[in-house]
Design a protein around this motif. Structure first.
Motif, PDB file in Angstrom:
ATOM      1  N   THR A   1      47.810  66.579  84.718  1.00  0.00           N
ATOM      2  CA  THR A   1      48.225  66.292  86.092  1.00  0.00           C
ATOM      3  C   THR A   1      49.275  67.294  86.574  1.00  0.00           C
ATOM      4  N   TYR A   2      50.060  67.830  85.639  1.00  0.00           N
ATOM      5  CA  TYR A   2      51.010  68.882  85.997  1.00  0.00           C
ATOM      6  C   TYR A   2      50.267  70.117  86.502  1.00  0.00           C
TER       7      TYR A   2
ATOM      8  N   VAL B   1      49.313  69.346  90.022  1.00  0.00           N
ATOM      9  CA  VAL B   1      50.482  69.504  90.890  1.00  0.00           C
ATOM     10  C   VAL B   1      50.635  70.963  91.300  1.00  0.00           C
TER      11      VAL B   1
ATOM     12  N   ARG C   1      48.647  65.642  95.143  1.00  0.00           N
ATOM     13  CA  ARG C   1      49.651  64.576  95.039  1.00  0.00           C
ATOM     14  C   ARG C   1      49.347  63.775  93.779  1.00  0.00           C
ATOM     15  N   VAL C   2      50.278  63.742  92.851  1.00  0.00           N
ATOM     16  CA  VAL C   2      50.091  63.019  91.594  1.00  0.00           C
ATOM     17  C   VAL C   2      51.117  61.888  91.528  1.00  0.00           C
TER      18      VAL C   2
ATOM     19  N   ARG D   1      52.274  59.127  88.931  1.00  0.00           N
ATOM     20  CA  ARG D   1      52.159  58.637  87.546  1.00  0.00           C
ATOM     21  C   ARG D   1      52.548  57.156  87.526  1.00  0.00           C
TER      22      ARG D   1
ATOM     23  N   ASN E   1      56.514  67.337  83.859  1.00  0.00           N
ATOM     24  CA  ASN E   1      56.372  66.236  84.821  1.00  0.00           C
ATOM     25  C   ASN E   1      56.996  66.509  86.177  1.00  0.00           C
TER      26      ASN E   1
ATOM     27  N   LYS F   1      55.836  65.412  90.494  1.00  0.00           N
ATOM     28  CA  LYS F   1      55.086  64.152  90.555  1.00  0.00           C
ATOM     29  C   LYS F   1      55.924  63.039  91.179  1.00  0.00           C
ATOM     30  N   GLU F   2      55.244  61.981  91.591  1.00  0.00           N
ATOM     31  CA  GLU F   2      55.889  60.732  91.945  1.00  0.00           C
ATOM     32  C   GLU F   2      55.695  59.760  90.777  1.00  0.00           C
TER      33      GLU F   2
END
Length: 395
Positions: free
Chosen positions: A22-23, A26, A31-32, A34, A65, A68-69
């Motif tokens: 997911t990084y 990003v 928009r990721v 977690r 990380n 991310k949100e």
């Protein structure tokens, strides 16, 4: 559109394999969000030294990380499952991914069938150690051991060694990236979502291209060989007056050019004119070449061999890699608005338009549940309701 801006990913992630995947998204502008358990969270939050006075923001977690949100959600609760359905629909989530054990899918209500009934065009990704039909847990070194990487790493005749980076984790992340790009392309053409199960073990073994074919087809023993190459010589680490260099001669023309240099002229022997001849006498050749390189500084060896376009490099420390003129301008950065801490982050494989627009700056890695209010309020939930869900252990 030159970025993944507009793509929303909801990731039930922990450890390394899915957070690194997911990084990567990003870095492309996605928009990721977690999603973690409100009590336990990602175990990697507690790995390494901690930020002063703050729990769950340890150094190991910070590395992959940023950007991310983070929300918390307890899927063991009925209300939690209901909120997950709302998140998928109302946030128009494109990709849901998880690296929970497959045996937990049903209990948590995250099976692909369940979630794709809620949102039919959803792309569902599950990453596990050995695939959806196996409940065995796996960490990266276990996969290196079982997947043959440790058998191929280390000194000849010595004990197997683990790699310096977690290739099963990060290699699987890159395979996941490719599969998601394919799924997005197919959804664009057909409108249909997808269900992807990715085995870290299968991903790891897929890198063994030459070893598997040579062993299974031709019966060759393929095992660790230290710093040398099984098929080319001289290829190895060689000492210098002030350090070490790695030299890789890939063909006879390169070797002929090397021995035309006066510093290596004594290796210009008939038996070394062909790669086969050099391989047959590789131990002696490497020993004599090491004697010659040890008379020179690393900079001088590199200068000489680069002048004839022969692949060579000093053995750089991480500090030296960071300062490398090809790398230093591409490093990413992230600043904590709370403490002022400025992170230097590893460079991406390619600087995307999204990163160029932001000059390599990503938002600071999120604290656990940091974005609960902003995300859940977008579902129409008021502060009082959010406080109630938090006190009940739902978020």
């Amino acid at each position: 559109m030159t970025s993944l801006n507009g793509l929303t990913v909801l990731s039930m992630e922990q450890a390394t394999v899915l957070p690194y995947f997911t990084y990567r998204l990003v870095q492309e502008g996605a928009r990721v969000i977690r999603m973690e358990h409100p009590k336990y969270g990602d175990p990697n939050r507690k790995v390494g030294l901690s930020m002063p006075g703050e729990e769950g923001m340890n150094r190991y977690f910070l590395c992959i990380n940023a950007g991310k949100e983070a929300i918390t959600l307890n899927l063991a609760e009925k209300e939690g499952k209901g909120l997950l359905a709302r998140l998928l629909l109302e946030l128009e989530v494109d990709v849901f991914c998880t690296n929970q054990l497959p045996s937990s899918y049903a209990k948590l209500g995250i099976e692909p069938k369940t979630l794709r009934e809620i949102k039919p065009d959803l792309i569902w990704l599950g990453v596990s150690g050995f695939g959806p039909d196996h409940t065995e847990a796996a960490y990266d070194p276990i996969l290196q051991a079982r997947g043959g990487l440790m058998e191929l790493t280390g000194q000849a005749g010595g004990e197997p060694q683990v790699l310096g980076i977690p290739l099963p984790d990060m290699g699987t992340s890159e395979h996941a990236f490719g599969q998601i790009m394919k799924a997005l392309y197919l959804r664009e053409k057909t409108g249909a979502g997808d269900e992807i199960h990715l085995s870290m073990f299968a991903s790891t073994v897929s890198w063994l291209t030459v070893p598997i074919t040579l062993n299974k087809t031709f019966g060759q023993t393929i095992t660790r060989r230290g710093n040398t190459h099984q098929f080319f010589a001289p290829v190895s680490v060689f000492p210098t007056k002030d350090g070490f260099i790695y030299l890789a001669v890939g063909n006879d023309r390169q070797f002929a050019a090397m021995v035309e240099l006066k510093e290596f002229a004594e290796l210009a022997r008939p038996e070394y004119q062909t790669n086969q001849g050099r391989i047959e006498d590789v131990k002696k050749l490497n020993r004599e070449l090491a004697r010659l390189t040890s008379r020179l500084s690393s900079d001088k060896v590199v200068e000489l061999l680069k002048s004839i376009k022969l692949p060579v490099s000093k053995i750089q420390t991480v500090k030296q890699v960071v300062a490398d003129p090809l790398i230093n301008p591409t490093l990413l950065n992230s600043k904590d608005p709370v403490t002022g801490l400025e992170l230097t982050l590893a460079p991406p494989p390619i600087w995307t338009s999204y990163l160029k627009e932001r000059q390599g700056a990503l938002s600071f890695p999120p604290r656990k549940g940091e974005h609960n209010r902003s995300v859940y309020s977008s579902l129409g939930l008021k502060n009082g309701r959010l406080d109630e869900l938090a006190s009940n252990g739902v978020i």
